[in-house]
Write a protein that holds these residues in place. Sequence first.
Motif, PDB file in Angstrom:
ATOM      1  N   TYR A   1      32.309   5.535 -20.067  1.00  0.00           N
ATOM      2  CA  TYR A   1      33.204   4.386 -20.141  1.00  0.00           C
ATOM      3  C   TYR A   1      34.126   4.531 -21.338  1.00  0.00           C
ATOM      4  O   TYR A   1      33.740   5.067 -22.375  1.00  0.00           O
ATOM      5  N   LEU A   2      35.332   4.009 -21.182  1.00  0.00           N
ATOM      6  CA  LEU A   2      36.303   3.942 -22.256  1.00  0.00           C
ATOM      7  C   LEU A   2      36.365   2.487 -22.692  1.00  0.00           C
ATOM      8  O   LEU A   2      36.609   1.593 -21.859  1.00  0.00           O
ATOM      9  N   TYR A   3      36.107   2.235 -23.968  1.00  0.00           N
ATOM     10  CA  TYR A   3      36.069   0.878 -24.497  1.00  0.00           C
ATOM     11  C   TYR A   3      37.339   0.575 -25.270  1.00  0.00           C
ATOM     12  O   TYR A   3      37.829   1.413 -26.029  1.00  0.00           O
ATOM     13  N   ARG A   4      37.834  -0.656 -25.069  1.00  0.00           N
ATOM     14  CA  ARG A   4      39.018  -1.129 -25.781  1.00  0.00           C
ATOM     15  C   ARG A   4      38.758  -2.571 -26.214  1.00  0.00           C
ATOM     16  O   ARG A   4      38.153  -3.347 -25.459  1.00  0.00           O
TER      17      ARG A   4
ATOM     18  N   GLU B   1      27.880   7.850 -31.653  1.00  0.00           N
ATOM     19  CA  GLU B   1      27.829   8.795 -32.771  1.00  0.00           C
ATOM     20  C   GLU B   1      28.176   8.128 -34.094  1.00  0.00           C
ATOM     21  O   GLU B   1      27.463   8.287 -35.088  1.00  0.00           O
ATOM     22  N   GLU B   2      29.281   7.379 -34.111  1.00  0.00           N
ATOM     23  CA  GLU B   2      29.702   6.742 -35.357  1.00  0.00           C
ATOM     24  C   GLU B   2      28.704   5.677 -35.813  1.00  0.00           C
ATOM     25  O   GLU B   2      28.380   5.590 -36.992  1.00  0.00           O
ATOM     26  N   ALA B   3      28.208   4.883 -34.883  1.00  0.00           N
ATOM     27  CA  ALA B   3      27.220   3.852 -35.236  1.00  0.00           C
ATOM     28  C   ALA B   3      25.920   4.496 -35.732  1.00  0.00           C
ATOM     29  O   ALA B   3      25.273   3.968 -36.633  1.00  0.00           O
TER      30      ALA B   3
ATOM     31  N   ARG C   1      41.123  -8.139 -27.745  1.00  0.00           N
ATOM     32  CA  ARG C   1      42.053  -8.881 -28.606  1.00  0.00           C
ATOM     33  C   ARG C   1      42.160  -8.151 -29.934  1.00  0.00           C
ATOM     34  O   ARG C   1      41.242  -7.424 -30.326  1.00  0.00           O
ATOM     35  N   PRO C   2      43.267  -8.337 -30.648  1.00  0.00           N
ATOM     36  CA  PRO C   2      43.435  -7.663 -31.940  1.00  0.00           C
ATOM     37  C   PRO C   2      42.398  -8.128 -32.965  1.00  0.00           C
ATOM     38  O   PRO C   2      41.900  -9.265 -32.897  1.00  0.00           O
ATOM     39  N   ALA C   3      42.101  -7.262 -33.912  1.00  0.00           N
ATOM     40  CA  ALA C   3      41.147  -7.595 -34.973  1.00  0.00           C
ATOM     41  C   ALA C   3      41.564  -8.878 -35.689  1.00  0.00           C
ATOM     42  O   ALA C   3      40.717  -9.724 -36.007  1.00  0.00           O
TER      43      ALA C   3
ATOM     44  N   ARG D   1      39.131   0.453 -35.100  1.00  0.00           N
ATOM     45  CA  ARG D   1      39.677   1.625 -35.818  1.00  0.00           C
ATOM     46  C   ARG D   1      40.184   2.676 -34.856  1.00  0.00           C
ATOM     47  O   ARG D   1      41.219   3.288 -35.067  1.00  0.00           O
ATOM     48  N   ARG D   2      39.434   2.911 -33.804  1.00  0.00           N
ATOM     49  CA  ARG D   2      39.767   3.959 -32.834  1.00  0.00           C
ATOM     50  C   ARG D   2      40.747   3.480 -31.760  1.00  0.00           C
ATOM     51  O   ARG D   2      41.321   4.304 -31.062  1.00  0.00           O
TER      52      ARG D   2
END
Length: 148
Positions: A68-71, A33-35, A74-76, A22-23
């Motif tokens: 850390y920045l998470y990405r 926070e979201e989790a 692979r696409p959903a 989503r992000r």
Amino acid sequence: MSHEAPEPLTAAEWKVMKIVWRRKSCAARDVYEEAGVEHGWAPSTTKTLLRRLIDKGHLTATAVGTSYLYRPSRPAWKSLAGAADSLLDKTLEGLDGKLLAYMVQRSRLTSDDLAQLRSLLEQHPAGGDAASKVESAATSETGSEEAP
């Protein structure tokens, strides 16, 4: 990065991946926070899941200062297609149509989605008969006269 599909996701890992998808890109703090809000998880639980997702190849992490920045790696859609393939591999012979009909009924499909599905069914090797078989299976499962 390997071209092989990453290991399958657990239910908890899917929840974390949904946040990151989503992000598109987010700091560890954002995921914690979201989790925490969505699932009541402690930051340590989420941190463990993030590490597992990196180890499995579903996420990449880039150090930014002390965080850390998470990405997603692979696409959903690719992960969902892999999960669908796995599910279809487990299906008993003759139940594919019922499974697909159930999924159509449970899904939030637009009229464009339904038109695309009808077109795919018409092109299926079983011919135009495939569309009526899926609609029939869906109707018999729910008792509803309405086609998916």
